[in-house]
Design a protein around this motif. Structure first.
Motif, short mmCIF file in Angstrom:
data_model
loop_
_atom_site.label_atom_id
_atom_site.label_comp_id
_atom_site.label_asym_id
_atom_site.label_seq_id
_atom_site.Cartn_x
_atom_site.Cartn_y
_atom_site.Cartn_z
N GLU A 125 73.02 14.71 26.23
CA GLU A 125 74.07 14.02 25.48
C GLU A 125 75.06 15.01 24.89
OE1 GLU A 125 76.15 10.78 23.76
OE2 GLU A 125 74.64 10.89 25.36
N ASN A 152 79.13 15.37 25.74
CA ASN A 152 80.19 15.39 24.72
C ASN A 152 81.06 16.63 24.85
OD1 ASN A 152 80.13 13.21 22.37
ND2 ASN A 152 78.02 13.50 23.06
N VAL A 204 84.78 16.67 23.31
CA VAL A 204 84.52 16.23 21.94
C VAL A 204 84.19 17.51 21.17
CG1 VAL A 204 83.06 14.86 20.41
CG2 VAL A 204 83.68 14.00 22.69
N ILE A 217 80.63 17.92 16.68
CA ILE A 217 79.45 17.09 16.94
C ILE A 217 78.45 17.33 15.82
CG2 ILE A 217 77.54 16.63 18.54
CD1 ILE A 217 79.44 17.84 20.74
#
Length: 510
Positions: free
Chosen positions: A6, A10, A15, A18
């Motif tokens: 995961e 990301n 992204v 986090i």
């Protein structure tokens, strides 16, 4: 490792900020460091950690030199923003500064929006032991829950911890499995500590079955300290439950329903059962003996502890309890007096409603072999959606024991005190007739009370007259609960619940 996949997803999706929720910080860093040494790690990207104690530490050197040695919580984000190279920065326990410094929180939110568009990739990973982001950051920064270690990770840890002492050199495969199983539900840090203590207790003799009990005992203490759950010992067998034939038959049919054979046959895993009735009818006892009958771990959820602590911690507590149960699975999760947790599903700032929604959603969607055993004394305080079909496989009403069931309950408690040949020694039919309306707990108390005068009378053996005298001095709880009992019987008549007693079902059929 699901959380790492995961995280990679990301990062690949640019992204930039986090949140990693994990109690095993060092294990997570070890995993990240391993990834940084692999071919999938972006070329030229560094891996750098920061915390308020050790400051900056390089786990992998970036292509563009990062020369800063120290920073304060107020300046570390500015330093990261000014860096011209490519790196992933891991900020340990940074949630503390987000909660107490609005500038730091706002700066991080700005970076979450700005960093994805830089030519050189810069990522920020915030680690904390729980879901701890301020509300204003939760939509901008995804949280990845690392969760508890699985059996494979625990086995690797066990091998690491015993390598130098050779404490497993003579261990069988079965012993290794039981040691791993005994540590499931603990974090890497907690499991490692439990294994090391077991090695010390074993001395130079190597780990054995006593070590399994040592680790289980350590786990019992750790889980109890976590607040929401308690690892509960088994209590007797189904023979310790007098009456309740319909319930016992239902549970017995599902004894092997969690096995692989059941999956291959096409059986769905049982979700759980709810037992309702006035106090003392044996609801909690059934939960305890069911786990032992099925050979499964018994976890008791402390609903009071779920709602203790700071505002917002209740949701974290219920998630943590669910997470531990799923790791330990297969297990029985006993939620005693569930109405105390979810009565009305309303309370401080909607906390009860959110906890209730989390629990309901999990019960509806769970795939882990966790059998929920809920008990309730006052069904009027329960949200109606909790007992609807789909949450529990069945709802059983534990009615007042019938005449025949009262005899069986009396036999159980007399045998526990060493009495045999009961039909020759006692007129239990007469005692059962004198105890109309008594519940199981009151019959147990009756036997205990009857023994006092016998003990004072030169320690003689108990007699029927002692039991009858004790019965005459007691007023059963049912005398003040008739309206509630009738309401529960109405639920049985309307199909909302089943009677747990064979005798009651026979009477209804006739």
């Amino acid at each position: 490792m699901a959380w790492l996949d995961e995280l990679k997803l990301n990062v690949d999706a640019r992204v930039a900020v986090i949140h990693l929720a994990t109690i095993d910080e060092e294990e997570a860093l070890r995993t990240l460091s391993g990834w940084s040494q692999s071919s999938r790690w972006p070329a030229g990207m560094g891996l750098i950690t920061w915390d308020i104690g050790d400051q900056f530490r390089h786990l992998r050197e970036p292509a563009v030199t990062f020369s800063k040695l120290a920073a304060t919580p107020e300046t570390v984000l500015d330093i990261i923003d000014d860096y011209k190279g490519s790196a992933t920065f891991v900020l340990k326990d940074f949630h503390h500064f987000l909660e107490h410094n609005r500038r730091v929180s706002r700066m991080l939110r700005n970076l979450a929006s700005r960093l994805p568009f830089r030519s050189e990739t810069v990522n920020i990973i915030i680690t904390s032991p729980q879901f701890a982001l301020p509300v204003e950051l939760r939509h901008d920064i995804p949280t990845i829950d690392v969760g508890k270690p699985d059996g494979k990770q625990i086995l690797e840890l066990l091998d690491r911890e015993t390598r130098s002492t050779r404490a497993l050199d003579n261990a069988t495969h079965g012993l290794r499995e039981r040691l791993v199983e005994s540590a499931l539900g603990l974090s890497i840090v907690e499991a490692g500590r439990a294994f090391r203590k077991a090695i010390v207790v074993a001395g130079g003799h190597g780990l054995d079955e006593r070590s399994v009990r040592q680790v289980l005992n350590e786990k019992r203490h750790i889980i109890r300290e976590s607040g929401a759950l308690e690892l509960y010992p088994y209590t007797g067998s189904m023979n310790n439950v007098g009456g309740l034939g319909a319930l016992k038959a239902w549970l017995d049919q599902r004894q092997e329903a969690f096995s692989q054979d059941a999956r291959e046959y096409g059986l769905s895993m049982p979700k759980g059962v709810a037992l309702i009735g006035i106090p003392g009818t044996g609801k909690s006892l059934c939960a305890k003996v069911t786990a032992g009958h099925w050979g499964m771990t018994l976890l008791r959820m402390d609903v009071g502890a779920i709602f203790s602590g700071l505002l917002g911690s209740s949701e974290q507590n219920i998630r943590e309890a669910i997470r531990i149960a799923e790791v330990i699975a297969p297990c029985v999760l006993w939620v005693d007096e569930i109405e105390k947790a979810f009565a009305g599903s309303m309370g401080d700032s909607g906390t009860a409603s959110r906890v209730f929604a989390t629990f309901l959603t999990w019960m509806q969607e769970k795939t882990a072999p966790v059998f929920v055993f809920a008990t309730a004394n006052n069904v009027r305080r329960l949200p109606p959606e909790l007992l609807r079909k789909g949450r529990f496989d069945e709802v059983f009403f534990l009615d007042l024991p019938t005449h025949g069931e009262r005899i069986k309950i009396l036999e159980v408690h007399l045998r526990e005190r060493g009495y045999t040949m009961l039909s020759q020694r006692f007129n239990l039919a007469a005692v059962a007739s004198a105890t109309e309306g008594f519940v199981g707990a009151e019959l147990q108390a009756l036997v205990n009370d009857a023994m006092f005068p016998a003990f004072r009378d030169n320690r003689r053996e108990l007699e029927t007259e002692d039991l009858l005298n004790a019965a005459g001095e007691m007023v059963p709880l049912s005398a003040s609960h008739q309206e509630h009992i009738e309401q529960l019987r109405t639920m049985v008549r309307t199909g909302q619940a089943r009677n747990a007693s064979d005798d009651r079902n026979s009477l209804a059929a006739s």
